[in-house]
Design an enzyme around this catalytic site. Structure first.
Site, mmCIF file in Angstrom:
data_model
loop_
_atom_site.group_PDB
_atom_site.id
_atom_site.type_symbol
_atom_site.label_atom_id
_atom_site.label_comp_id
_atom_site.label_asym_id
_atom_site.label_seq_id
_atom_site.Cartn_x
_atom_site.Cartn_y
_atom_site.Cartn_z
ATOM 1 C CE LYS A 29 5.798 -5.833 8.027
ATOM 2 N NZ LYS A 29 6.051 -6.462 6.720
ATOM 3 C CG ASN A 30 7.385 -2.937 5.102
ATOM 4 O OD1 ASN A 30 7.386 -4.054 5.635
ATOM 5 N ND2 ASN A 30 6.300 -2.400 4.573
ATOM 6 C CB CYS A 123 -0.073 -10.732 4.197
ATOM 7 S SG CYS A 123 0.222 -10.058 5.821
ATOM 8 N NE ARG A 128 1.878 -9.448 -1.198
ATOM 9 C CZ ARG A 128 2.276 -9.012 -0.006
ATOM 10 N NH1 ARG A 128 1.920 -9.650 1.080
ATOM 11 N NH2 ARG A 128 3.035 -7.948 0.100
ATOM 12 C CG LEU A 132 6.618 -6.773 -11.697
ATOM 13 C CD1 LEU A 132 6.070 -5.649 -10.824
ATOM 14 C CD2 LEU A 132 6.659 -6.318 -13.160
ATOM 15 C CG ASP A 313 1.400 -1.997 4.371
ATOM 16 O OD1 ASP A 313 0.765 -2.857 3.731
ATOM 17 O OD2 ASP A 313 2.649 -1.950 4.402
ATOM 18 N NE ARG A 405 3.847 -11.657 8.777
ATOM 19 C CZ ARG A 405 3.458 -11.256 7.570
ATOM 20 N NH1 ARG A 405 2.228 -11.476 7.171
ATOM 21 N NH2 ARG A 405 4.278 -10.654 6.756
#
Ligand code: UD1
Length: 427
Positions: A29-30, A123, A128, A132, A313, A405
């Site tokens: 996914k990432n 999430c 978050r 940056l 995670d 998700r």
């Protein structure tokens, strides 16, 4: 991509069944999400293999279509043609659905020289911020202003390469900078970059399209701007978090499972911890066999850290495992504050967990008791499903849309390995 997952679906797990057999894992996914974002930069046709069928990917494709891309599947490949992209505005409802949309800033600025987004969602795992990302883009010449709740970024004369240093090795900010820099004037050097394997996959994808990036996977990434990119074909890497989730599941439920088609090197931090709890692991470059052993031994310290540290995670699945260990274990979550929503749910199952700020102390119990629990975020959902595999009686994990998700029907994979897990569809 029709997956038919509903927000009120539940998973019903009957605990006590060992796992056995062989399975592969879905694509990452990432890795897929930023690569889909990067297709915008190519203005051409990209064919992606191995992309996972999960709702986060669906949301990203919805956004790409809204921006003007043509998206279709052809012989198992996801084909994204971004030639027709004409908009740079991501609607707030889609931003809210997924925080990852933040890294669309880089590619949209690179291609369109303008982007309009609202504050990102995703999430519910603590604060978050996106400072940056914004700081790095400003340094590259992007003018950023707040306009009635929208963030508007403009770079009418294009972006300029520069030397950047991230205050923290943020995965998303690293990817955003890489994508913003590939079509910028001159060279960008990014220091204290994140080193996650998904960043290497993004570099490989972009370099196949004609970009000139070096150093992904180390803490210094150098991007030489080029004039244009073109479409390509790419296979995304296997999902190390899904693989890690399955390894932890076997460590807890017991039994023996072979995972194939994975990159074992990406799993080293998890493998090290599973050896500490007493699981047996044998492996080659792209496979691992895990055997869950009793007793599960407590672990003195699990600290979540940027790669190659233990992944945040997998913190929730690991906590479920350690809730069953003999003795007291300590987990410290150093990446996200507020990533402990699963603790209350595990306690409802009888887990003995003390929280003190970022530290969780688990006094293992022999068995948790099945009951109804609620998933609060993606990885919390995976942790609760795993806890249910070894619990007494039936565990019902509600709000399973969080799981969908990031996991491609986890219940099917677990069932194929012998677990008793069913989806109760919302009426
Ligand atoms: C990515 C992953 C997510 C994983 C996380 C950490 C994707 C799509 N998601 O998320 O699964 O849990 O890496 O490995 O790849 N931070 C700031 N300011 C910023 C950006 C980040 O303070 O501008 C902080 C965050 O609040 C957090 C930490 O940095 O505390 C790490 O965040 P980051 O690495 O950016 O995570 P994501 O890219 O959002």
């Amino acid at each position: 991509m029709e997956m038919g997952t509903g927000s009120r679906d539940k998973l019903v797990i009957t605990g006590g069944w060992k796992l056995s057999g062989t399975t592969g894992v879905q694509g990452s996914k990432n890795a897929t999400l930023p690569i889909l974002g990067a297709t915008i930069l190519t203005g051409g046709e990209c064919s992606l293999l191995g992309t996972p069928r999960i709702t986060d990917v669906e949301v990203m494709l919805k956004i790409l279509r809204l921006l003007g891309a043509d998206v279709r599947t052809f012989r198992g490949e996801l084909v994204v043609d971004t030639k027709g992209i004409g908009s740079c505005h991501i609607p707030p409802n889609l931003m809210r659905e997924m925080r990852s949309t933040i890294f669309l800033m880089g590619p949209l600025l690179g291609r369109m020289r303008k982007v309009i987004i609202s504050h990102p969602g995703g999430c519910a795992i603590g604060n978050r911020p996106i400072d940056l990302h914004l700081k790095a883009l400003s340094a590259m010449g992007v003018e950023i202003r707040d306009d009635h709740g929208f963030i508007v970024g403009t770079a009418p004369r294009g972006l300029s390469g520069c030397d950047l240093h991230l205050d923290f090795p943020s995965v998303g900010a690293t990817e955003n900078v890489m994508m913003a820099a590939v079509l910028a004037r001159g060279t960008t050097v990014l220091r204290n970059a994140a080193k996650e394997p998904e960043i290497v996959d993004l570099q490989n994808f972009l370099n196949n399209t004609g970009a000139r990036i070096m150093g992904a996977g180390t803490d210094t990434i150098r991007i030489e701007g080029v004039d244009s990119l073109s479409g390509t074909k790419h296979t995304v890497i296997p999902d190390r978090i899904v693989a890690g989730t399955l390894l932890i599941a076997v460590a807890l439920a017991g039994g023996k499972v072979r995972l194939e088609g994975i990159i074992v090197e990406h799993l080293e931090p998890v493998i090290a911890k599973l050896r500490e709890v007493g699981s047996e692991l044998t492996m080659g470059d792209d496979w691992v066999v895990v055997e869950g052993r009793r007793p599960i031994r407590a672990v003195e310290s699990v600290r979540t850290l940027p790669y190659p540290g233990f992944p945040t995670d997998l913190q929730a699945p690991m906590m479920s495992l350690l809730s069953y260990a003999e003795g007291t274990s300590i987990i410290t979550e150093t990446i996200f504050d507020g990533r402990y929503h699963h603790v209350d749910e595990l306690r409802r199952m009888g887990a003995q967990i003390k929280l003190d700020g970022r530290t969780a102390m688990m006094k293992g119990v022999e068995r948790l008791s099945g009951t109804a629990v609620e998933a609060t975020d993606l990885r919390a959902a995976a942790g609760l499903v795993i806890a249910g595999l070894a619990a007494d009686g039936i565990t019902v994990v509600e709000k399973i849309h969080h799981l969908d998700r990031g996991y491609e029907r986890l219940e099917d994979t677990l069932r194929s390995l012998g677990a008793k897990v069913d989806r109760a569809k919302a009426a």
